[in-house]
Design a protein around this motif. Structure first.
Motif, PDB file in Angstrom:
ATOM      1  N   LEU A   1      87.021  32.473  13.409  1.00 54.47           N
ATOM      2  CA  LEU A   1      87.835  32.884  14.543  1.00 54.47           C
ATOM      3  C   LEU A   1      88.899  33.875  14.092  1.00 54.47           C
ATOM      4  O   LEU A   1      89.168  34.865  14.774  1.00 54.47           O
ATOM      5  CB  LEU A   1      88.473  31.673  15.222  1.00 54.47           C
ATOM      6  CG  LEU A   1      89.343  31.955  16.447  1.00 54.47           C
ATOM      7  CD1 LEU A   1      88.518  32.606  17.558  1.00 54.47           C
ATOM      8  CD2 LEU A   1      89.989  30.669  16.941  1.00 54.47           C
ATOM      9  N   PHE A   2      89.499  33.648  12.937  1.00 51.65           N
ATOM     10  CA  PHE A   2      90.498  34.560  12.373  1.00 51.65           C
ATOM     11  C   PHE A   2      89.900  35.957  12.202  1.00 51.65           C
ATOM     12  O   PHE A   2      90.491  36.954  12.619  1.00 51.65           O
ATOM     13  CB  PHE A   2      91.009  34.021  11.034  1.00 51.65           C
ATOM     14  CG  PHE A   2      91.947  34.945  10.328  1.00 51.65           C
ATOM     15  CD1 PHE A   2      93.269  35.060  10.727  1.00 51.65           C
ATOM     16  CD2 PHE A   2      91.518  35.694   9.248  1.00 51.65           C
ATOM     17  CE1 PHE A   2      94.142  35.909  10.072  1.00 51.65           C
ATOM     18  CE2 PHE A   2      92.385  36.546   8.586  1.00 51.65           C
ATOM     19  CZ  PHE A   2      93.699  36.657   8.994  1.00 51.65           C
ATOM     20  N   ARG A   3      88.732  36.026  11.600  1.00 46.10           N
ATOM     21  CA  ARG A   3      88.069  37.324  11.390  1.00 46.10           C
ATOM     22  C   ARG A   3      87.767  38.006  12.729  1.00 46.10           C
ATOM     23  O   ARG A   3      87.942  39.208  12.873  1.00 46.10           O
ATOM     24  CB  ARG A   3      86.772  37.136  10.606  1.00 46.10           C
ATOM     25  CG  ARG A   3      86.997  36.754   9.173  1.00 46.10           C
ATOM     26  CD  ARG A   3      85.653  36.446   8.503  1.00 46.10           C
ATOM     27  NE  ARG A   3      85.825  35.803   7.244  1.00 46.10           N
ATOM     28  CZ  ARG A   3      85.886  36.435   6.076  1.00 46.10           C
ATOM     29  NH1 ARG A   3      85.780  37.733   6.038  1.00 46.10           N
ATOM     30  NH2 ARG A   3      86.052  35.765   4.953  1.00 46.10           N
ATOM     31  N   LYS A   4      87.319  37.213  13.696  1.00 45.57           N
ATOM     32  CA  LYS A   4      86.986  37.764  15.009  1.00 45.57           C
ATOM     33  C   LYS A   4      88.229  38.330  15.701  1.00 45.57           C
ATOM     34  O   LYS A   4      88.184  39.422  16.269  1.00 45.57           O
ATOM     35  CB  LYS A   4      86.342  36.679  15.873  1.00 45.57           C
ATOM     36  CG  LYS A   4      85.846  37.173  17.204  1.00 45.57           C
ATOM     37  CD  LYS A   4      85.135  36.066  17.954  1.00 45.57           C
ATOM     38  CE  LYS A   4      84.654  36.559  19.304  1.00 45.57           C
ATOM     39  NZ  LYS A   4      83.981  35.503  20.063  1.00 45.57           N
ATOM     40  N   ILE A   5      89.334  37.597  15.639  1.00 44.34           N
ATOM     41  CA  ILE A   5      90.576  38.044  16.278  1.00 44.34           C
ATOM     42  C   ILE A   5      91.087  39.326  15.631  1.00 44.34           C
ATOM     43  O   ILE A   5      91.472  40.272  16.322  1.00 44.34           O
ATOM     44  CB  ILE A   5      91.646  36.934  16.234  1.00 44.34           C
ATOM     45  CG1 ILE A   5      91.243  35.808  17.185  1.00 44.34           C
ATOM     46  CG2 ILE A   5      93.027  37.476  16.592  1.00 44.34           C
ATOM     47  CD1 ILE A   5      92.074  34.559  17.056  1.00 44.34           C
ATOM     48  N   VAL A   6      91.078  39.382  14.318  1.00 45.93           N
ATOM     49  CA  VAL A   6      91.544  40.587  13.613  1.00 45.93           C
ATOM     50  C   VAL A   6      90.640  41.771  13.953  1.00 45.93           C
ATOM     51  O   VAL A   6      91.120  42.875  14.216  1.00 45.93           O
ATOM     52  CB  VAL A   6      91.612  40.351  12.088  1.00 45.93           C
ATOM     53  CG1 VAL A   6      91.888  41.640  11.349  1.00 45.93           C
ATOM     54  CG2 VAL A   6      92.678  39.304  11.764  1.00 45.93           C
ATOM     55  N   LYS A   7      89.345  41.534  13.982  1.00 49.05           N
ATOM     56  CA  LYS A   7      88.392  42.604  14.294  1.00 49.05           C
ATOM     57  C   LYS A   7      88.587  43.122  15.717  1.00 49.05           C
ATOM     58  O   LYS A   7      88.617  44.329  15.958  1.00 49.05           O
ATOM     59  CB  LYS A   7      86.966  42.095  14.103  1.00 49.05           C
ATOM     60  CG  LYS A   7      85.920  43.166  14.224  1.00 49.05           C
ATOM     61  CD  LYS A   7      84.553  42.614  13.884  1.00 49.05           C
ATOM     62  CE  LYS A   7      83.502  43.714  13.940  1.00 49.05           C
ATOM     63  NZ  LYS A   7      82.192  43.241  13.543  1.00 49.05           N
ATOM     64  N   VAL A   8      88.737  42.208  16.669  1.00 47.17           N
ATOM     65  CA  VAL A   8      88.947  42.604  18.064  1.00 47.17           C
ATOM     66  C   VAL A   8      90.277  43.334  18.212  1.00 47.17           C
ATOM     67  O   VAL A   8      90.367  44.359  18.895  1.00 47.17           O
ATOM     68  CB  VAL A   8      88.888  41.366  18.995  1.00 47.17           C
ATOM     69  CG1 VAL A   8      89.413  41.678  20.377  1.00 47.17           C
ATOM     70  CG2 VAL A   8      87.477  40.841  19.082  1.00 47.17           C
ATOM     71  N   ALA A   9      91.314  42.829  17.581  1.00 48.75           N
ATOM     72  CA  ALA A   9      92.643  43.435  17.690  1.00 48.75           C
ATOM     73  C   ALA A   9      92.659  44.858  17.132  1.00 48.75           C
ATOM     74  O   ALA A   9      93.198  45.773  17.757  1.00 48.75           O
ATOM     75  CB  ALA A   9      93.675  42.575  16.960  1.00 48.75           C
ATOM     76  N   PHE A  10      92.066  45.059  15.971  1.00 49.23           N
ATOM     77  CA  PHE A  10      92.080  46.385  15.368  1.00 49.23           C
ATOM     78  C   PHE A  10      90.975  47.282  15.921  1.00 49.23           C
ATOM     79  O   PHE A  10      91.009  48.490  15.718  1.00 49.23           O
ATOM     80  CB  PHE A  10      92.004  46.295  13.849  1.00 49.23           C
ATOM     81  CG  PHE A  10      93.327  45.972  13.230  1.00 49.23           C
ATOM     82  CD1 PHE A  10      94.290  46.947  13.058  1.00 49.23           C
ATOM     83  CD2 PHE A  10      93.621  44.681  12.840  1.00 49.23           C
ATOM     84  CE1 PHE A  10      95.517  46.651  12.513  1.00 49.23           C
ATOM     85  CE2 PHE A  10      94.849  44.368  12.276  1.00 49.23           C
ATOM     86  CZ  PHE A  10      95.797  45.361  12.120  1.00 49.23           C
ATOM     87  N   GLY A  11      90.024  46.709  16.646  1.00 48.46           N
ATOM     88  CA  GLY A  11      89.017  47.522  17.316  1.00 48.46           C
ATOM     89  C   GLY A  11      89.624  48.306  18.466  1.00 48.46           C
ATOM     90  O   GLY A  11      89.148  49.374  18.843  1.00 48.46           O
ATOM     91  N   LYS A  12      90.662  47.763  19.028  1.00 53.07           N
ATOM     92  CA  LYS A  12      91.405  48.421  20.108  1.00 53.07           C
ATOM     93  C   LYS A  12      92.842  48.591  19.626  1.00 53.07           C
ATOM     94  O   LYS A  12      93.776  48.082  20.233  1.00 53.07           O
ATOM     95  CB  LYS A  12      91.335  47.573  21.366  1.00 53.07           C
ATOM     96  CG  LYS A  12      89.916  47.350  21.840  1.00 53.07           C
ATOM     97  CD  LYS A  12      89.870  46.367  22.972  1.00 53.07           C
ATOM     98  CE  LYS A  12      88.415  46.105  23.348  1.00 53.07           C
ATOM     99  NZ  LYS A  12      88.294  45.103  24.379  1.00 53.07           N
ATOM    100  N   ARG A  13      92.997  49.310  18.554  1.00 55.75           N
ATOM    101  CA  ARG A  13      94.246  49.360  17.802  1.00 55.75           C
ATOM    102  C   ARG A  13      95.463  49.823  18.604  1.00 55.75           C
ATOM    103  O   ARG A  13      96.561  49.339  18.414  1.00 55.75           O
ATOM    104  CB  ARG A  13      94.037  50.271  16.601  1.00 55.75           C
ATOM    105  CG  ARG A  13      95.168  50.248  15.648  1.00 55.75           C
ATOM    106  CD  ARG A  13      94.835  51.010  14.420  1.00 55.75           C
ATOM    107  NE  ARG A  13      95.981  51.002  13.539  1.00 55.75           N
ATOM    108  CZ  ARG A  13      96.083  51.739  12.489  1.00 55.75           C
ATOM    109  NH1 ARG A  13      95.113  52.548  12.169  1.00 55.75           N
ATOM    110  NH2 ARG A  13      97.157  51.679  11.743  1.00 55.75           N
TER     111      ARG A  13
END
Length: 85
Positions: free
Chosen positions: A26-38
């Motif tokens: 979940l941590f990896r997913k949240i970071v990925k989603v957050a920085f995907g829409k930076r």
């Protein structure tokens, strides 16, 4: 004899304990989603994952992902993990 002054510095680093991630995936997913829409605020980036209105009571989502420290991402992940499960 060279006209040089010298000195010695000693640095001692103390490690701050990093909060433990309850769900690493979940941590990896949240970071990925957050920085995907930076350039978007966190509340707009993660609104598909969790109800941001409820989460905003406990965490400030009016920031961009680059403004958060690792510990804050861990705190956010643990809060979302509690809301989902």
């Amino acid at each position: 004899v060279p006209k040089v002054d010298s000195s010695f510095l000693k640095f001692e680093f103390y490690e701050k304990p990093v909060p433990e991630v309850e769900d690493e995936n979940l941590f990896r997913k949240i970071v990925k989603v957050a920085f995907g829409k930076r350039r978007k605020y966190l509340k707009n980036s993660i609104k598909e994952m969790v109800d941001t209105k409820e989460l905003e009571r406990e965490f400030n989502l009016d920031r961009r992902p680059e403004a958060l420290k690792v510990g804050e991402f861990i705190e956010l992940t643990n809060l979302i993990n509690k809301k989902i499960y």
